[in-house]
Enzyme design. Structure first.
Site, short mmCIF file in Angstrom:
data_model
loop_
_atom_site.label_atom_id
_atom_site.label_comp_id
_atom_site.label_asym_id
_atom_site.label_seq_id
_atom_site.Cartn_x
_atom_site.Cartn_y
_atom_site.Cartn_z
N HIS A 269 -11.90 -18.69 -64.30
CA HIS A 269 -11.21 -17.32 -64.65
C HIS A 269 -11.98 -17.58 -66.21
O HIS A 269 -11.49 -18.41 -66.90
CB HIS A 269 -10.06 -17.09 -64.00
CG HIS A 269 -8.84 -18.20 -65.03
ND1 HIS A 269 -8.16 -18.23 -65.64
CD2 HIS A 269 -8.14 -19.61 -64.41
CE1 HIS A 269 -7.49 -18.50 -66.28
NE2 HIS A 269 -7.94 -19.86 -65.67
N CYS B 17 -7.19 -25.51 -63.10
CA CYS B 17 -8.44 -24.33 -63.22
C CYS B 17 -8.69 -23.96 -64.55
O CYS B 17 -8.94 -24.82 -65.99
CB CYS B 17 -7.77 -23.21 -62.48
SG CYS B 17 -7.12 -23.10 -61.17
#
Length: 530
Positions: A431, A450
């Site tokens: 992301h 992440c």
């Protein structure tokens, strides 16, 4: 053609089992899994070949080819003694003491063992189940060996079994270079800090610069021509500063051109240690399956780097490359695995993982009733309904697991403007981020697991691969504040999260990184590396 008498299939298995249990390197025995797998393959091989000798007899050329193949294991970062090279060589020199059938079977077992190690590695990989849709054709060592024997291509077997990816070949070349450097460089001493105050000034002489120059020349960052351009070897010249920058770039350091403490520490790492890092990389690359041609996104976790490229396209095209932020080593290291990116979310909600709710959100909400409001967060039922609850009710619902927290899209959303989703049980994805300043840090293990990407618009344009519907302008427009939008990819894209503290780029530069997750030592011990 008549062949000398050869043992039955049952006797082949018995002989092979006895041979494989003989001590290999350091007196250790082959592990049971390797022994059983090799035993099965050898039995298949001789059954398919009519239980005839494959290496012995004639002028001995085939046997010599097998020995050269085993010796070549060294170039791939493997130890020839694991395949009993010396013992087999001695047996071939004294066949009367060992028996030709035993030697023939032992050679076949050693070659098949080597081919297996070259293709999948000696240590079983840490990757979870790899999707079949991203894998290339299967590899069968027995059929590879049969084909090589039939086509008289035994010398080419190692390259056929090893990973075909260009990165593997580049790292293998770099390994040979650093081995040569380790042998020729002699004692590799630490470098003393330069005695100076404040910033180094170009054109001035400093004690310690001559040692830095010599080290940079040995490593190839300072050429002989550039070094000769400065008469006084103690002068901190523009050529030296540029060479330091090149070295810093290869080692993930701040590229300021000054040999400060971090740079001197990296210059002090002996070539033998770099050799070990390169050997570990070759082993890890063998864990990766042959990938089908097409677009791939790869992230090297300790290097904090992402590359996106099309393996079916122009091999000379430069890949898309960018810095990334990965999971914090102390708390939430990013796992290695191969996922499949299936869709993008522009202006995504951040659905806070339960672990973060328990450890971070609930304690903060207990101290500050306005915490959710101040951070653009909201409480949501398990069915997705936004709840309007007071502090006590919010805490109770969160603690009971009947509600969860999500952060609304916007400038403060931790996912930034776009999320690259690759569904997996670990809930790991790529992301963008609202904290772009973090990419300037040298050490970037800062996330909950992440991966935050530096250039999300460029990556989105790459994965969408639709210049008519998703050109640069439309991608950036979709990333502007607005409603959440999900865009599914026409074809899933493999995302490879791997771990390597030494790689070689397309320009042939050796790139090294710190072992942020302390995984090198464990793998080196498993491989019995010094």
């Amino acid at each position: 053609m008549n062949h000398p008498p050869f043992p039955s299939a049952g006797r082949i298995v018995l002989l092979l089992l006895l041979l494989l249990l003989l001590p290999a390197r350091g007196g250790a025995t082959h592990d049971t899994q390797h022994t059983q797998a090799t035993q099965t393959m050898v039995a298949r091989l001789y059954e398919a070949e009519g239980n005839r000798p494959l290496w012995t007899g004639g002028d001995g050329r085939r046997a010599r080819q097998a020995l050269r193949l085993l010796r070549e294991a060294h170039a791939h970062g493997l130890d020839p003694s694991d395949y009993r090279l010396e013992a087999l060589s001695d047996q071939l020199d004294h066949p009367e003491a060992h028996g030709m059938e035993r030697i023939d079977i032992a050679l076949s077992g050693a070659v098949l063992h080597l081919l297996t190690d070259l293709h999948v590695g000696r240590v079983r990989p840490a990757f979870s189940a790899i999707p079949a849709s991203v894998q290339g054709p299967p590899f069968d060592p027995v059929e590879q060996l049969r084909h090589a024997l039939d086509q008289d291509r035994v010398p080419q077997l190692a390259d056929a079994a090893a990973p075909r990816m260009p990165l593997y070949r580049r790292v293998k070349t770099t390994l040979a270079e650093y081995r040569a450097l380790a042998q020729s460089a002699g004692q590799w001493l630490p470098l003393r800090a330069l005695p100076h105050h404040g910033k180094l000034i170009l054109g001035r002489a400093y004690e310690g610069i001559p040692a830095v120059r010599r080290r940079l020349m040995l490593l190839g960052d300072l050429t002989d021509a550039d070094a000769a351009a400065t008469g006084d070897q103690a002068v901190y010249s523009a050529a030296v500063a540029q060479a330091v920058k090149r070295f810093q770039s290869r080692h993930g350091l701040a590229e300021n051109g000054e040999p400060g403490p971090a740079t001197l520490a990296a210059l002090a790492v002996p070539p033998a240690q770099r050799v070990r890092q390169l050997i570990l990389t070759l082993e890890r690359l063998r864990w990766l399956p042959p990938m089908r041609p097409g677009r791939i996104v790869a992230v090297n976790l300790p290097a904090y780097r992402l590359w996106a490229f099309d393996s079916a396209g122009d091999s000379k095209a430069e890949p898309l490359e960018m810095r990334v932020i990965v999971g914090a080593a102390a708390r939430t290291p990013t796992p290695v695995f191969i996922g499949q990116m299936r869709y993008l979310e522009f202006n995504p909600y951040w659905n806070v993982p339960r672990s973060i709710e328990r450890v971070e959100i609930i304690p903060k909400l207990a101290r500050d009733p306005a915490y959710l409001k101040n951070n653009a967060m909201e409480l949501v039922s398990n069915g997705g309904q936004v709840l309007a609850a007071g502090q006590a009710a919010s805490l109770a619902a969160l603690r009971a697991g009947t509600a969860r927290v999500r952060q609304r899209p916007g400038p403060h959303n931790v996912l930034g403007a776009v999320k690259f989703a690759m569904p997996n049980p670990m809930n790991i994805y790529l992301h963008s981020t609202s904290a772009g300043e973090l990419f300037s840090r040298e050490r970037r293990d800062l996330s909950h697991g992440c991966i935050r990407v530096e250039r999300p618009a460029d990556l989105a344009e790459f994965v969408l691969a639709d210049p008519l519907q998703w050109d640069r302008q439309r991608v950036r427009a979709a990333m502007q504040a607005g409603a959440t939008r999900t865009v599914r990819l026409g074809e899933a894209i493999p995302v490879v999260l791997f771990y390597a503290t030494a790689v070689t780029d397309r320009r042939g530069r050796a790139l090294f990184a710190d072992d942020i997750y302390r995984r090198d030592l464990k793998l080196a011990q498993a491989l019995h590396l010094p």
